[in-house]
Write an enzyme that holds these catalytic residues in place. Structure first.
Site, mmCIF file in Angstrom:
data_model
loop_
_atom_site.group_PDB
_atom_site.id
_atom_site.type_symbol
_atom_site.label_atom_id
_atom_site.label_comp_id
_atom_site.label_asym_id
_atom_site.label_seq_id
_atom_site.Cartn_x
_atom_site.Cartn_y
_atom_site.Cartn_z
ATOM 1 N N ASP A 182 0.857 -1.173 0.000
ATOM 2 C CA ASP A 182 0.000 0.000 0.000
ATOM 3 C C ASP A 182 0.901 1.233 0.000
ATOM 4 O O ASP A 182 2.126 1.122 -0.119
ATOM 5 C CB ASP A 182 -0.978 -0.016 1.180
ATOM 6 C CG ASP A 182 -0.335 0.262 2.536
ATOM 7 O OD1 ASP A 182 0.916 0.360 2.612
ATOM 8 O OD2 ASP A 182 -1.074 0.369 3.521
ATOM 9 N N HIS A 183 0.288 2.397 0.145
ATOM 10 C CA HIS A 183 1.041 3.652 0.103
ATOM 11 C C HIS A 183 2.048 3.774 1.246
ATOM 12 O O HIS A 183 3.084 4.413 1.096
ATOM 13 C CB HIS A 183 0.065 4.833 0.127
ATOM 14 C CG HIS A 183 -0.841 4.807 1.327
ATOM 15 N ND1 HIS A 183 -1.952 3.995 1.384
ATOM 16 C CD2 HIS A 183 -0.792 5.464 2.510
ATOM 17 C CE1 HIS A 183 -2.547 4.150 2.554
ATOM 18 N NE2 HIS A 183 -1.865 5.041 3.255
ATOM 19 N N HIS A 236 10.099 -23.218 10.196
ATOM 20 C CA HIS A 236 9.083 -23.876 11.019
ATOM 21 C C HIS A 236 7.681 -23.787 10.435
ATOM 22 O O HIS A 236 6.873 -24.686 10.679
ATOM 23 C CB HIS A 236 9.054 -23.262 12.426
ATOM 24 C CG HIS A 236 10.235 -23.640 13.251
ATOM 25 N ND1 HIS A 236 10.184 -23.702 14.621
ATOM 26 C CD2 HIS A 236 11.506 -23.981 12.916
ATOM 27 C CE1 HIS A 236 11.370 -24.056 15.103
ATOM 28 N NE2 HIS A 236 12.186 -24.222 14.070
ATOM 29 N N THR A 294 2.910 -1.087 8.805
ATOM 30 C CA THR A 294 3.474 -1.920 9.869
ATOM 31 C C THR A 294 3.679 -3.364 9.446
ATOM 32 O O THR A 294 4.405 -4.096 10.110
ATOM 33 C CB THR A 294 2.549 -1.941 11.097
ATOM 34 O OG1 THR A 294 1.304 -2.536 10.716
ATOM 35 C CG2 THR A 294 2.344 -0.540 11.663
ATOM 36 N N GLY A 295 3.007 -3.794 8.403
ATOM 37 C CA GLY A 295 3.016 -5.193 7.994
ATOM 38 C C GLY A 295 1.930 -6.002 8.683
ATOM 39 O O GLY A 295 1.634 -7.125 8.280
ATOM 40 N N ILE A 296 1.303 -5.438 9.687
ATOM 41 C CA ILE A 296 0.308 -6.171 10.469
ATOM 42 C C ILE A 296 -0.989 -6.350 9.680
ATOM 43 O O ILE A 296 -1.462 -7.477 9.477
ATOM 44 C CB ILE A 296 0.022 -5.466 11.813
ATOM 45 C CG1 ILE A 296 1.289 -5.429 12.668
ATOM 46 C CG2 ILE A 296 -1.107 -6.174 12.562
ATOM 47 C CD1 ILE A 296 1.191 -4.514 13.881
ATOM 48 N N GLY A 297 -1.568 -5.255 9.247
ATOM 49 C CA GLY A 297 -2.864 -5.332 8.564
ATOM 50 C C GLY A 297 -2.815 -6.169 7.301
ATOM 51 O O GLY A 297 -3.711 -6.985 7.042
ATOM 52 N N ARG A 328 8.787 -32.633 11.937
ATOM 53 C CA ARG A 328 7.837 -32.343 13.027
ATOM 54 C C ARG A 328 6.980 -31.120 12.752
ATOM 55 O O ARG A 328 5.879 -30.997 13.282
ATOM 56 C CB ARG A 328 8.567 -32.186 14.359
ATOM 57 C CG ARG A 328 9.478 -30.980 14.441
ATOM 58 C CD ARG A 328 10.283 -30.986 15.742
ATOM 59 N NE ARG A 328 11.263 -29.924 15.746
ATOM 60 C CZ ARG A 328 11.131 -28.792 16.435
ATOM 61 N NH1 ARG A 328 10.060 -28.581 17.158
ATOM 62 N NH2 ARG A 328 12.074 -27.888 16.383
ATOM 63 N N HIS A 329 7.455 -30.221 11.924
ATOM 64 C CA HIS A 329 6.691 -29.011 11.636
ATOM 65 C C HIS A 329 5.526 -29.288 10.685
ATOM 66 O O HIS A 329 4.525 -28.575 10.725
ATOM 67 C CB HIS A 329 7.614 -27.935 11.042
ATOM 68 C CG HIS A 329 8.799 -27.652 11.887
ATOM 69 N ND1 HIS A 329 8.711 -27.109 13.146
ATOM 70 C CD2 HIS A 329 10.116 -27.866 11.672
ATOM 71 C CE1 HIS A 329 9.918 -26.988 13.669
ATOM 72 N NE2 HIS A 329 10.795 -27.438 12.788
ATOM 73 N N CYS A 355 2.981 -3.034 4.107
ATOM 74 C CA CYS A 355 2.128 -1.888 4.437
ATOM 75 C C CYS A 355 2.878 -1.106 5.507
ATOM 76 O O CYS A 355 4.060 -1.359 5.740
ATOM 77 C CB CYS A 355 0.725 -2.329 4.885
ATOM 78 S SG CYS A 355 0.629 -3.184 6.480
#
Length: 154
Positions: free
Chosen positions: A8-9, A98, A67-70, A132-133, A65
């Site tokens: 995004d911007h 992992h 923060t990268g969160i949204g 295992r992962h 974006c």
């Protein structure tokens, strides 16, 4: 490996830096936008990247974006997408080793370009650890599977 990248911007400038790095390291990629710094909606960018991966048009994606969160939350709404927010070498490596993350999310207002390049390089060069992962990934994927409706009396 075919990559798809979008932002995004809030991370447009970082995306442009990472595109230059990808080109210099001879990675094939497609940029799905945004193609300028004007305000746009990150969920639609996440959708573009996720759907290209789902259709097999890309092997992995990079989403950015502020923060990268949204953008990672939005991408993870799509079946088969395992978007991981990484902010350093360790989280990038663990997301691949992992979790077999097929989408890397980063924040343009959080990471400087050199750290972001290091994160990207680590993420691209780390293989999934398997073993295992895989059991845990199978459990996650089972959440996406369509549920069979139960009938009364069964």
């Amino acid at each position: 490996m075919k990559l798809v990248i979008g932002s995004d911007h809030g991370a447009y400038e970082l995306k442009e830096e990472l595109k230059t790095w990808l080109g210099e390291h001879e990675y094939a990629f497609e940029d799905v936008g945004t193609h300028n710094g004007e305000r746009c909606d990150y969920p639609l960018v996440a959708q573009s990247v996720a759907e290209k991966i789902q259709r097999g048009e890309a092997d992995r994606g990079i989403l950015l974006c502020g923060t990268g969160i949204g953008i990672s939350i939005a991408a993870n709404k799509f079946d088969g997408i395992r978007a991981a927010l990484a902010h350093d070498h360790y989280t990038a490596r663990m997301s691949r080793e992992h979790n077999d993350a097929n989408v890397l999310a980063m924040g343009g207002r959080v990471l400087g370009p050199e750290v972001a390049k290091d994160v990207l390089e680590t993420w691209l060069s780390t293989e999934f650890g398997g073993e295992r992962h895989q059991r845990r990934l199978d459990q996650i994927q089972s959440f996406e599977a369509p549920k069979t409706p139960q009938t009364v009396g069964s």
